[in-house]
Design a protein around this motif. Structure first.
Motif, short mmCIF file in Angstrom:
data_model
loop_
_atom_site.label_atom_id
_atom_site.label_comp_id
_atom_site.label_asym_id
_atom_site.label_seq_id
_atom_site.Cartn_x
_atom_site.Cartn_y
_atom_site.Cartn_z
N MET A 199 0.83 -1.20 0.00
CA MET A 199 0.00 0.00 0.00
C MET A 199 0.86 1.25 0.00
O MET A 199 1.84 1.34 0.73
CB MET A 199 -0.85 -0.01 1.25
CG MET A 199 -1.74 1.21 1.37
SD MET A 199 -2.55 1.31 2.96
CE MET A 199 -1.19 1.83 3.97
N VAL A 200 0.48 2.21 -0.83
CA VAL A 200 1.12 3.52 -0.80
C VAL A 200 0.25 4.45 0.02
O VAL A 200 -0.97 4.50 -0.17
CB VAL A 200 1.26 4.09 -2.23
CG1 VAL A 200 1.57 5.58 -2.18
CG2 VAL A 200 2.33 3.36 -3.01
N THR A 201 0.84 5.17 0.96
CA THR A 201 0.09 6.20 1.67
C THR A 201 1.05 7.29 2.12
O THR A 201 2.21 7.02 2.41
CB THR A 201 -0.67 5.64 2.89
OG1 THR A 201 -1.45 6.70 3.46
CG2 THR A 201 0.25 5.09 3.96
N HIS A 202 0.55 8.54 2.16
CA HIS A 202 1.39 9.56 2.79
C HIS A 202 0.73 10.02 4.07
O HIS A 202 1.14 11.00 4.68
CB HIS A 202 1.69 10.71 1.82
CG HIS A 202 0.47 11.45 1.37
ND1 HIS A 202 -0.08 11.27 0.13
CD2 HIS A 202 -0.30 12.34 2.01
CE1 HIS A 202 -1.15 12.05 0.03
NE2 HIS A 202 -1.30 12.70 1.16
N ASP A 203 -0.31 9.26 4.51
CA ASP A 203 -1.03 9.59 5.73
C ASP A 203 -0.42 8.82 6.91
O ASP A 203 -0.58 7.61 7.02
CB ASP A 203 -2.51 9.21 5.55
CG ASP A 203 -3.36 9.64 6.73
OD1 ASP A 203 -2.78 9.98 7.79
OD2 ASP A 203 -4.59 9.63 6.59
N GLU A 204 0.26 9.54 7.78
CA GLU A 204 0.98 8.89 8.89
C GLU A 204 0.05 8.13 9.82
O GLU A 204 0.44 7.14 10.43
CB GLU A 204 1.78 9.92 9.68
CG GLU A 204 3.01 10.37 8.93
CD GLU A 204 3.94 11.21 9.79
OE1 GLU A 204 3.73 11.29 11.00
OE2 GLU A 204 4.88 11.79 9.20
N GLU A 205 -1.20 8.61 9.92
CA GLU A 205 -2.18 7.95 10.79
C GLU A 205 -2.43 6.51 10.37
O GLU A 205 -2.84 5.69 11.18
CB GLU A 205 -3.52 8.68 10.71
CG GLU A 205 -3.79 9.64 11.83
CD GLU A 205 -5.26 10.03 11.82
OE1 GLU A 205 -6.10 9.20 12.23
OE2 GLU A 205 -5.55 11.16 11.38
N MET A 206 -2.22 6.21 9.09
CA MET A 206 -2.55 4.88 8.58
C MET A 206 -1.39 3.89 8.72
O MET A 206 -1.55 2.70 8.53
CB MET A 206 -2.96 4.97 7.09
CG MET A 206 -4.14 5.90 6.86
SD MET A 206 -5.54 5.43 7.89
CE MET A 206 -6.21 7.05 8.29
N LEU A 207 -0.22 4.42 9.08
CA LEU A 207 0.96 3.55 9.12
C LEU A 207 0.90 2.53 10.25
O LEU A 207 1.54 1.49 10.19
CB LEU A 207 2.24 4.40 9.24
CG LEU A 207 2.49 5.34 8.06
CD1 LEU A 207 3.77 6.13 8.29
CD2 LEU A 207 2.56 4.56 6.75
N GLY A 208 0.10 2.83 11.27
CA GLY A 208 -0.04 1.91 12.40
C GLY A 208 -0.60 0.55 12.01
O GLY A 208 -0.41 -0.42 12.74
N TYR A 209 -1.29 0.47 10.88
CA TYR A 209 -1.86 -0.80 10.45
C TYR A 209 -0.85 -1.67 9.72
O TYR A 209 -1.10 -2.84 9.47
CB TYR A 209 -3.05 -0.55 9.51
CG TYR A 209 -4.20 0.12 10.22
CD1 TYR A 209 -5.15 -0.63 10.92
CD2 TYR A 209 -4.33 1.51 10.21
CE1 TYR A 209 -6.20 -0.02 11.58
CE2 TYR A 209 -5.38 2.13 10.87
CZ TYR A 209 -6.30 1.37 11.55
OH TYR A 209 -7.33 1.97 12.21
N ALA A 210 0.27 -1.08 9.36
CA ALA A 210 1.23 -1.82 8.54
C ALA A 210 2.10 -2.75 9.38
O ALA A 210 2.45 -2.44 10.51
CB ALA A 210 2.12 -0.83 7.78
N ASP A 211 2.44 -3.90 8.82
CA ASP A 211 3.41 -4.79 9.46
C ASP A 211 4.81 -4.23 9.23
O ASP A 211 5.72 -4.48 10.00
CB ASP A 211 3.31 -6.19 8.85
CG ASP A 211 1.98 -6.83 9.14
OD1 ASP A 211 1.71 -7.10 10.33
OD2 ASP A 211 1.18 -7.03 8.21
#
Ligand SMILES: Nc1ncnc2c1ncn2[C@@H]1O[C@H](COP(=O)(O)OP(=O)(O)O)[C@@H](O)[C@H]1O
Ligand SMILES: [Mg+2]
Length: 222
Positions: A199-211
């Motif tokens: 997944m590409v994201t520049h939203d730091e809030e969403m990084l918590g879901y990443a392994d």
């Protein structure tokens, strides 16, 4: 699952050539959500589309299932993408004149996954239920909210049981609550099905879901 090795990519316009990727090496693991982050223009979307076989490389290799994507022709790539990859983008890109269930049916046909009519219907119901949209199976896109459309886009990306789902800024057009719902769904899918998500994201809030979080900077992985 997939190995990107020393990927370089340059774009040229006239005499000017810009090197966007400068030798990126990355392993994408099954059952894991890998997030690619970094500032706008750092090469995230370019890397994702190379991994997905949508764009050629200048050099380097993309190893998947015992093959190097960079050595396949257009037809081989098309078949590989249709059968083994799923795609989710910022905009859901649903077909306006198809219902939710029909969007999935079309994708299932395109994928080449052979199912009887009955098995296909059961599979469509199962995946719609998985994304919380079974009650909207006969709805058309113009009657859906942004979050609902994105759920259908995710269901469509999953219907043929892909090995990898590529998601480029899947939450960028959603509000915070819906973004978290979509991220939770993507994360749960990796755990439940063993599918890999890049997944590409520049939203730091969403990084918590990443392994795993991979930051791109100036065409390189930090
Ligand atoms: N098709 C293209 N032709 C020329 N330049 C491109 C093309 N695609 C991307 N670029 C350039 O490559 C750089 C990285 O773009 P991109 O991968 O879209 O970054 P990101 O997704 O991180 O914002 C940018 O400078 C962009 O202008
Ligand atoms: Mg981008």
């Amino acid at each position: 699952m997939m190995e990107l090795k020393q990927i370089e990519k340059s774009f040229s316009a006239g005499e000017v050539s810009e090197q966007v990727l400068k030798g990126v090496t990355l392993t994408i693991e099954s059952g894991k959500l890998t997030a690619l982050t970094g500032v706008s223009g750092s090469g995230k979307s370019t890397l994702l589309s190379i991994a997905a076989g949508l764009q050629s490389t200048t050099s380097g290799s993309v190893l998947f299932d015992g093959r190097d994507l960079t050595s396949l022709d257009q037809e081989e790539l098309r078949a590989l993408r249709a059968g083994s990859f799923g795609f989710v983008f910022q905009s859901s890109h649903l077909v306006p004149f198809l219902t939710a269930a029909e969007q999935l049916e079309l994708m299932l046909k395109t994928s080449g996954r052979k199912l009887s009519k009955k098995a296909a219907a059961a599979e469509i119901s199962r995946v719609l239920t998985r994304v919380g949209m079974e009650h909207r199976r006969n709805a058309y896109p113009d009657t859906m909210s942004g979050g609902e459309k994105q759920r259908i886009a995710i269901a469509r990306a999953l219907i043929h049981q892909p090995k990898i789902v590529f998601a480029d800024e899947p939450t960028a057009s959603l509000d915070s609550k819906r973004s978290h719902d979509i991220m939770k769904l993507l994360k749960d899918i990796t755990t439940d099905t063993g599918t890999a998500v890049l997944m590409v994201t520049h939203d730091e809030e969403m990084l918590g879901y990443a392994d795993r979080v991979v930051e791109m900077r100036d065409g390189l992985i930090g």
